[in-house]
Design a protein around this motif. Structure first.
Motif, short mmCIF file in Angstrom:
data_model
loop_
_atom_site.label_atom_id
_atom_site.label_comp_id
_atom_site.label_asym_id
_atom_site.label_seq_id
_atom_site.Cartn_x
_atom_site.Cartn_y
_atom_site.Cartn_z
N PRO A 187 43.40 67.05 10.41
CA PRO A 187 42.64 68.16 10.59
C PRO A 187 41.87 68.31 9.34
N ASP A 188 42.43 68.21 7.98
CA ASP A 188 40.68 67.93 7.17
C ASP A 188 39.95 67.24 7.26
N VAL A 189 40.18 65.68 7.24
CA VAL A 189 38.91 64.21 7.50
C VAL A 189 37.89 64.60 8.77
N GLY A 190 38.86 65.80 9.87
CA GLY A 190 38.02 66.08 11.25
C GLY A 190 37.16 67.02 10.70
N THR A 191 37.26 67.78 9.80
CA THR A 191 36.26 69.25 9.94
C THR A 191 35.61 68.46 8.10
N TRP A 192 35.82 67.79 7.55
CA TRP A 192 34.51 66.99 7.11
C TRP A 192 33.68 66.79 7.88
N ILE A 193 34.49 65.08 8.99
CA ILE A 193 33.28 65.13 10.23
C ILE A 193 32.43 65.72 10.60
N ARG A 194 32.96 66.92 10.51
CA ARG A 194 32.30 68.05 12.09
C ARG A 194 30.99 68.42 10.95
N GLU A 195 31.59 68.90 9.69
CA GLU A 195 30.73 69.63 8.83
C GLU A 195 29.33 68.84 8.72
N LEU A 196 29.92 67.27 8.18
CA LEU A 196 29.00 66.29 8.15
C LEU A 196 27.58 65.99 9.19
N ALA A 197 28.05 66.19 10.55
CA ALA A 197 27.63 66.05 11.60
C ALA A 197 26.65 67.04 11.66
N GLY A 198 26.85 68.36 11.35
CA GLY A 198 25.97 69.22 11.35
C GLY A 198 25.21 69.70 10.28
N ASP A 263 28.82 64.11 17.67
CA ASP A 263 28.61 65.61 18.20
C ASP A 263 29.85 66.43 17.54
N PRO A 264 28.78 67.25 17.17
CA PRO A 264 30.30 67.95 15.73
C PRO A 264 30.94 69.07 17.29
N ASP A 265 30.24 69.45 18.03
CA ASP A 265 31.28 70.32 18.89
C ASP A 265 32.32 69.22 19.92
N ALA A 266 32.60 68.23 19.46
CA ALA A 266 33.88 67.53 20.24
C ALA A 266 34.81 67.66 19.35
N LEU A 267 34.83 68.45 18.25
CA LEU A 267 35.54 68.76 17.35
C LEU A 267 36.26 70.57 17.90
N THR A 268 37.39 70.53 18.11
CA THR A 268 37.72 72.61 18.59
C THR A 268 38.61 72.22 17.14
N SER A 269 38.05 73.28 16.44
CA SER A 269 38.88 73.33 15.23
C SER A 269 39.77 74.33 15.56
#
Length: 269
Positions: A187-198, A263-269
């Motif tokens: 959950p945490d690392v996924g959020t960091w990666i999504r925000e880095l990618a965006g 693709d940051p959209d590949a992660l769902t919150s």
């Protein structure tokens, strides 16, 4: 195989290497001519010992006496340079002992002596994650960061996220596909990666094959994050040597060209 001529050469090496005082006297004379009193003052070696050493050097043809001062002969000057090179090589070997097996030496286009001035952070009994902590510290302080990772500690990703999304850092990371898949499930690392990618200053890329090592370029410094056969951190090596730096930049570039943006959209919150 040792040749007959090697025995005489080994004898000269051993004669010089057995005494730090001999090395000090020869290197001092290689820099400038000195008389015996000046040699004693410059080296801190007792005058009687200095006298014995220069006499031994004269016998071997390494030192010449003009009647007032001693200086190295052409042979002595040559020996000092070669001995210093040997000494530096051995010091580098000792520095790399214990970590050399984790370096991708077969892929290097430079010699190991280029690691002579490298800084190495090793795990400590009281802090086995010291290399990872140092890596996170470097990422946190960097202005421009580029990473190639077959594995990545969450603390390193967090440091890049914090310095890029909430700072002014330029951050790029190329992940092995399997590593990225695992990290985005957190959950945490996924959020960091999504925000880095965006982020405009961030980039996350996916390499769909094996990445054999962890490399980073941070503000002109090449970094090797080494792990042992169990995947535990074994060392962090930092080098500003230009040949090592160029190899590291080129290697990361090669993997970047074969990677796809995440693709940051590949992660769902």
């Amino acid at each position: 195989m040792t040749e007959p001529n090697d025995i005489a050469a080994l004898d000269d090496i051993a004669f010089l290497a057995r005494s730090a005082s001999r090395v000090r006297v020869l290197e001092t004379l290689a820099s400038d001519p000195h008389d015996r009193a000046e040699l004693q003052a410059a080296t801190g070696i007792p005058r009687a010992t200095v006298g014995r050493i220069v006499t031994e050097f004269e016998t071997r043809g390494w030192v010449k006496d003009d009647g007032r001062r001693y200086s190295t002969s052409p042979l002595g000057s040559f020996l000092v340079a070669e001995f210093r090179s040997l000494l530096e090589g051995v010091k580098t070997m000792q520095k790399l002992r214990g970590v050399i097996e984790w370096l991708p030496t077969r892929e290097f286009d430079f010699s190991l002596e280029r690691f002579a001035d490298a800084d190495i952070t090793l795990p400590q009994p009281s802090n086995t994650s010291a290399p990872v902590e140092r890596a996170a510290e470097l990422v946190d302080e960097g202005d421009e960061v580029s990473i190639l990772a077959f594995g990545s500690a969450p603390s390193v990703v967090e440091a890049g996220w914090r310095a890029t999304v909430h700072g002014t850092q330029s951050f790029e990371i190329v992940f092995a596909a399997a590593t990225l898949d695992d990290l985005v499930d957190d959950p945490d690392v996924g959020t960091w990666i999504r925000e880095l990618a965006g982020c405009e200053r961030g980039a996350v890329l996916r390499y769909d094959d094996v990445v054999p090592y962890n490399l980073a370029v941070i503000d002109g410094t090449a970094n090797f994050a080494l792990v042992d056969e169990h995947g535990a951190p074994s060392a962090l090596i930092e080098s500003t040597n230009q040949e090592i730096y160029s190899w590291t930049v080129s290697t990361i570039d090669d993997y970047r060209r074969e990677s796809d943006p995440f693709d940051p959209d590949a992660l769902t919150s």
